[in-house]
Design a protein around this motif. Sequence first.
Motif, PDB file in Angstrom:
ATOM      1  N   HIS A   9       0.665  -1.108  -0.286  1.00 40.79           N
ATOM      2  CA  HIS A   9       0.508   0.026   0.159  1.00 40.79           C
ATOM      3  C   HIS A   9       0.980   1.706   0.109  1.00 40.79           C
ATOM      4  CE1 HIS A   9      -4.083  -1.488   0.274  1.00 40.79           C
ATOM      5  NE2 HIS A   9      -3.872  -2.350   0.730  1.00 40.79           N
ATOM      6  N   ARG A  10       0.445   2.443  -0.398  1.00 40.42           N
ATOM      7  CA  ARG A  10       1.021   3.564  -0.601  1.00 40.42           C
ATOM      8  C   ARG A  10       0.926   4.826   0.223  1.00 40.42           C
ATOM      9  NH1 ARG A  10      -1.078   2.221  -5.543  1.00 40.42           N
ATOM     10  NH2 ARG A  10      -2.466   4.293  -5.695  1.00 40.42           N
ATOM     11  N   ASP A  11      -0.553   4.011   1.300  1.00 39.77           N
ATOM     12  CA  ASP A  11      -0.725   5.041   2.063  1.00 39.77           C
ATOM     13  C   ASP A  11      -1.254   4.376   3.757  1.00 39.77           C
ATOM     14  OD1 ASP A  11      -1.491   7.187   3.863  1.00 39.77           O
ATOM     15  OD2 ASP A  11      -2.046   8.613   1.672  1.00 39.77           O
ATOM     16  N   SER A  12      -1.918   4.472   4.393  1.00 41.42           N
ATOM     17  CA  SER A  12      -2.207   4.295   5.736  1.00 41.42           C
ATOM     18  C   SER A  12      -3.408   2.865   5.581  1.00 41.42           C
ATOM     19  CB  SER A  12      -3.075   5.118   6.507  1.00 41.42           C
ATOM     20  OG  SER A  12      -3.521   4.950   7.657  1.00 41.42           O
ATOM     21  N   VAL A  13      -3.393   1.505   6.236  1.00 41.23           N
ATOM     22  CA  VAL A  13      -4.036   1.093   5.862  1.00 41.23           C
ATOM     23  C   VAL A  13      -4.865   1.078   7.406  1.00 41.23           C
ATOM     24  CG1 VAL A  13      -4.727  -1.619   5.624  1.00 41.23           C
ATOM     25  CG2 VAL A  13      -2.362  -0.523   4.923  1.00 41.23           C
ATOM     26  N   ASN A  14      -6.218   1.276   6.742  1.00 41.02           N
ATOM     27  CA  ASN A  14      -7.525   1.397   7.875  1.00 41.02           C
ATOM     28  C   ASN A  14      -7.967   0.521   7.853  1.00 41.02           C
ATOM     29  OD1 ASN A  14      -6.972   4.491   7.072  1.00 41.02           O
ATOM     30  ND2 ASN A  14      -8.144   4.306   5.014  1.00 41.02           N
ATOM     31  N   ALA A  15      -8.384  -1.038   7.511  1.00 42.51           N
ATOM     32  CA  ALA A  15      -9.346  -1.552   7.710  1.00 42.51           C
ATOM     33  C   ALA A  15      -8.824  -3.024   7.273  1.00 42.51           C
ATOM     34  CB  ALA A  15     -10.688  -1.457   7.800  1.00 42.51           C
ATOM     35  N   ILE A  16      -9.147  -4.430   7.906  1.00 42.06           N
ATOM     36  CA  ILE A  16      -9.229  -5.664   7.452  1.00 42.06           C
ATOM     37  C   ILE A  16     -10.029  -6.754   8.003  1.00 42.06           C
ATOM     38  CG2 ILE A  16      -5.908  -5.169   6.950  1.00 42.06           C
ATOM     39  CD1 ILE A  16      -6.273  -6.440  10.093  1.00 42.06           C
ATOM     40  N   ALA A  17     -10.081  -7.173   6.796  1.00 37.30           N
ATOM     41  CA  ALA A  17     -11.263  -8.541   7.242  1.00 37.30           C
ATOM     42  C   ALA A  17     -10.753  -9.533   6.713  1.00 37.30           C
ATOM     43  CB  ALA A  17     -12.292  -7.898   6.533  1.00 37.30           C
ATOM     44  N   ILE A  18     -10.900 -10.878   7.102  1.00 39.43           N
ATOM     45  CA  ILE A  18     -10.026 -12.506   6.695  1.00 39.43           C
ATOM     46  C   ILE A  18     -10.871 -13.044   6.523  1.00 39.43           C
ATOM     47  CG2 ILE A  18      -8.962 -14.104   8.149  1.00 39.43           C
ATOM     48  CD1 ILE A  18      -7.283 -12.314   9.918  1.00 39.43           C
ATOM     49  N   THR A  19     -11.159 -13.560   5.477  1.00 40.02           N
ATOM     50  CA  THR A  19     -11.917 -15.047   4.885  1.00 40.02           C
ATOM     51  C   THR A  19     -12.445 -15.591   5.051  1.00 40.02           C
ATOM     52  OG1 THR A  19     -10.391 -16.241   3.767  1.00 40.02           O
ATOM     53  CG2 THR A  19     -11.238 -14.331   2.318  1.00 40.02           C
ATOM     54  N   PRO A  20     -13.512 -16.088   5.354  1.00 38.45           N
ATOM     55  CA  PRO A  20     -13.902 -17.356   6.737  1.00 38.45           C
ATOM     56  C   PRO A  20     -13.309 -18.200   6.647  1.00 38.45           C
ATOM     57  CG  PRO A  20     -16.305 -16.911   5.596  1.00 38.45           C
ATOM     58  CD  PRO A  20     -14.639 -15.693   4.376  1.00 38.45           C
ATOM     59  N   ASP A  21     -12.253 -18.999   5.593  1.00 33.31           N
ATOM     60  CA  ASP A  21     -11.698 -19.989   5.095  1.00 33.31           C
ATOM     61  C   ASP A  21     -10.569 -19.541   6.446  1.00 33.31           C
ATOM     62  OD1 ASP A  21     -10.415 -18.337   3.436  1.00 33.31           O
ATOM     63  OD2 ASP A  21     -10.807 -19.899   1.868  1.00 33.31           O
ATOM     64  N   GLY A  22     -10.141 -18.409   5.868  1.00 32.05           N
ATOM     65  CA  GLY A  22      -8.966 -18.285   7.207  1.00 32.05           C
ATOM     66  C   GLY A  22      -7.760 -18.006   6.310  1.00 32.05           C
ATOM     67  N   LEU A  23      -7.890 -18.137   5.081  1.00 30.45           N
ATOM     68  CA  LEU A  23      -6.657 -17.874   4.043  1.00 30.45           C
ATOM     69  C   LEU A  23      -6.084 -16.825   3.287  1.00 30.45           C
ATOM     70  CD1 LEU A  23      -7.677 -21.286   1.616  1.00 30.45           C
ATOM     71  CD2 LEU A  23      -5.867 -21.358   3.635  1.00 30.45           C
ATOM     72  N   ASN A  24      -6.819 -16.173   3.573  1.00 30.78           N
ATOM     73  CA  ASN A  24      -6.593 -14.326   2.855  1.00 30.78           C
ATOM     74  C   ASN A  24      -7.322 -13.464   3.300  1.00 30.78           C
ATOM     75  OD1 ASN A  24      -5.967 -15.846   0.380  1.00 30.78           O
ATOM     76  ND2 ASN A  24      -8.121 -15.878  -0.175  1.00 30.78           N
ATOM     77  N   VAL A  25      -6.493 -12.299   3.539  1.00 31.19           N
ATOM     78  CA  VAL A  25      -6.950 -11.349   4.625  1.00 31.19           C
ATOM     79  C   VAL A  25      -7.028 -10.538   3.365  1.00 31.19           C
ATOM     80  CG1 VAL A  25      -4.631 -10.433   4.883  1.00 31.19           C
ATOM     81  CG2 VAL A  25      -6.553  -9.615   6.369  1.00 31.19           C
ATOM     82  N   VAL A  26      -8.065  -9.037   3.063  1.00 28.60           N
ATOM     83  CA  VAL A  26      -7.602  -8.191   2.627  1.00 28.60           C
ATOM     84  C   VAL A  26      -8.185  -6.881   3.559  1.00 28.60           C
ATOM     85  CG1 VAL A  26      -9.819  -7.156   1.288  1.00 28.60           C
ATOM     86  CG2 VAL A  26     -10.053  -9.182   1.478  1.00 28.60           C
ATOM     87  N   SER A  27      -6.987  -5.944   2.550  1.00 26.47           N
ATOM     88  CA  SER A  27      -6.997  -4.402   3.384  1.00 26.47           C
ATOM     89  C   SER A  27      -7.688  -3.498   2.586  1.00 26.47           C
ATOM     90  CB  SER A  27      -5.573  -4.811   4.047  1.00 26.47           C
ATOM     91  OG  SER A  27      -5.457  -4.487   2.339  1.00 26.47           O
TER      92      SER A  27
END
Length: 960
Positions: free
Chosen positions: A285-303
């Motif tokens: 990311h080129r700037d502040s990361v504000n929020a995250i969520a993890i997929t129900p299977d625990g394999l990925n995170v979205v920022s």
Amino acid sequence: MTKIAKKSRAKTSYSQKAYLGRYPYNLINSGNLEKYYQLLTNFEFIQAKINHPDFGVQSLIEDYDLLDKSEVLVNLASYQEQFRTLKLIQETLRVSAHILTQDKTQLAVQLWGRIQCFELRDIQKILEIAKQSQTIWLRPLTASLTRPGGRLLRTLSGHSCAVTAVAVTPNGKQVISASTNKTVKVWDLATGYEIFPLPSYHGRVQAVAVTHDSKKLISASINKTLKIWDLATGDEISTLSGHSAWINGIAVTPDNKQVVSCSLDKTLIVWDLATGNKIFTLSGHRDSVNAIAITPDGLNVVSASDDNTLKVWNLRTGKEILSFNGHISSVVAVAIALNGKRIISASSNNHLKIWNLDTGKVLFKPRHHLDPVIAVAVIPDGFRVVSHSANNALTIWNPETGEELFQLTDHSASVNAVVFTQDGKQLISASDDNTLKVWNLETKEELLTPTAHSNSVNAVAVTPNGKQVISASADKTLKVWNLETRKEVITLTGHTASVNAIAITPDGKRVISASDDKTLKVWILKQKQTFLLSLINWITIREVRNFAGHVASVKAVTITADGKQVISAGDDKTLKVWDSKTGKTLVTLPVSHESVNEKFEILYSKTEEKINLNLKKDLKSTSDGKWWIFVSNHGENIKVMEQGEERRSYTLKNYGRKVKKAILSLDGKIEISDLWQPEIIILELSNGLNIEWDMGYCQTFTIKYLGTGEELKLNLFGKNFVVTSDLKWLIIVEHFIVSTHKIKKQSSSFSVDKSVSTLHLDSYGHLSKFSKDLAFPTHKESINTVAIISNGTQVISGSSDTTLKIWNLFTGEKQVITKQEQHTLTGHSLAVRSVAITPNGKQIVSASDDKSLKVWNIESGKEPFTVTTLSGHGDSVRAVAVNPNGRQVVSGSDDNTLRVWDLESQQVIAKFTGDSPILCCAVAPDGVTIVAGDASGRVHFLRLEGMGGEETRGGGDRNG
């Protein structure tokens, strides 16, 4: 004989405890529903159980839950009215629990304020008994408090500052909250009780999350660390360090093995929850990361980031999989559907997008929200979006249809965070009003408590004949109410910003309103003679005059006893006296900035001379002829020139901007970003300055100068400066604007005067400090309130500079208006918000942010005046009014209470606790009807009961 008495008391105490504790259960168990119903609609039983130290309000609430047994519900099928009565009482106790836990004397007030609108026989009966049980008290004349039966379940009250983060355990049993005062609390969701607080942090807690087994709590602070806590004991397990800036969000993988954090430093970090070790740092990311969520299977995170993108990361490899580009502003929230296939995101411009997680394509765009989106969340049947409107309401949306589902309207300040329980049945919100609220999302009943205005009520006034009430609001309107019926008659529109104050002429025919739009407006109240006059009180009102002349918000207004002059004051630090008929300004107190008398001094260190300059425009030379000093723009710009050639200049500007981030560089330049938040920012700079910025309830920030190791404190409000001990840096703050100046001079030639009237010029032409000093004494900050003393020749003003000033309006037989300040009253430690004068003109009562009222005895006309302090409020006192009999004072506070004080005994004789801060109050001519307005937009009509003969004077009461 003594032994017998002791045994008798012990037996009585034991019997009462058994009666209060077991009797409801025994009645249900034996099937005696009639007696059970009579018991739980008995005011004396309710009062006794709440007051008993072994029980209290929650134990009483649980007595009503005995009805939820299936066999009982079957038997009650033919007793629907009784069942509804019991549920209304229970829900009233639940929404009042946070108040009754703190003050058990408020039981009758809470019942009257919440359920008098229900025309049920036994409800009215319990209210009448409650009324008869009281002595002197404030009885609500309308059900102006939050009514039972709606979506609000309970309020969690205990934080002393704004609540900024909230989480709920997956088992739905506990709520965790964090506040700007660096505290974290764990609550029982079912009872609303605080289980325990966690040890205080060294910095504000920005985010909280709970493991999926509900055993551990993870909290993230602006001090760049995460802490792992044992939720059963409240013990700290470990601290995780690794980020280089504050942490915005945290999430736990479904298997409870990893925790992911995102930060202002543009990265995510994946941690091993068991060992506390860092597994990956995810950069991209080129700037502040504000929020995250993890997929129900625990394999990925979205920022979600300030760089306008979302990114998908693989938690096994630490690699970026996909980047979602489509938002045109910062992405502030993100959630993933339970099937793991769709993502919903929200940006700072209130746009929503729903994406396909596999392809990164936008599936569709829900409609644009007019209000800021503060959260997106997943519930069993899909997504929900929560937005926050200007009137502090929460709106729940279905993003797929764009349908507004419902609003939640009981917070009195901005909501900072929300969380849904896993079953989607409840929502918990955290607010700047220091509370959390638990909402029932399942109920279909929309039993909303009527609000007078759609935003805070800033002022109320009663007409001299006691028949009408005028209220003024931040929603830009005024409303006229019939005091006898408590019904709204008409709404007045015309102001383009918040209406802050109102005054009514002595004849009751005109209303003057003061607004943030820098104007005053005059409205005529005129009765129209029609054939319906005998049936209704028909009033037509129109704006007849606009007073323009203030250069900033007008905060206060009052009218002379003869109605000929209007006095106003506000953020421009002036009082203006107007001719009420023509609208012309007669005089401005103190002298406005156009005055030729507005000067300041420059001290020239080389020759030790004092140079006086006019702020309007002036150019002067030092006596040695080396430097020319030029001032322009009323003192905002000061330039120093050598031999006519400009060599350097010092510029002072009050931008009034709200800033989130300040970066100080070696050359003294400052970079300022927007977006105000009450928070701390820590930036370590190469020049050895480390800034810890606390924009919360502490109004200062600290600069840690690494060159000498010293800590330099500055005030964020007004003007303040500090110099490092090695004389290398001068740091100045002006109303949230921070600037640094590298000092290129020797110690012997550098001089700074901390007074408010001087500016220093050294032999090198460096200006080091500036502040205006008016030739006429003035308030140094905004004027919040004005009132006229009953002699009609003096006006008193109260200011944010903590002082009150008494001004002489007239001298001589012809009442020539003068500009003479007579007295300055000092004693408050924070801003003065309101003043009132006793009818005999001998006492002034002031209300302040320092949580006190002060009663000043000005009878002698000579200083020092004697002063009495009335203490008891738990927060800023916003409003004060004096009873026409001169013996009682009414005050309203941010602690949600309205208090009636006896001036002779200096004690509180009656109290009303509302659901929001009380911002204004007024007493009707009958001396017993009190009107108050609060931050939620409600107008409360109250009656001071138990005052003997006084309560029968004037105004009737249809409620008896």
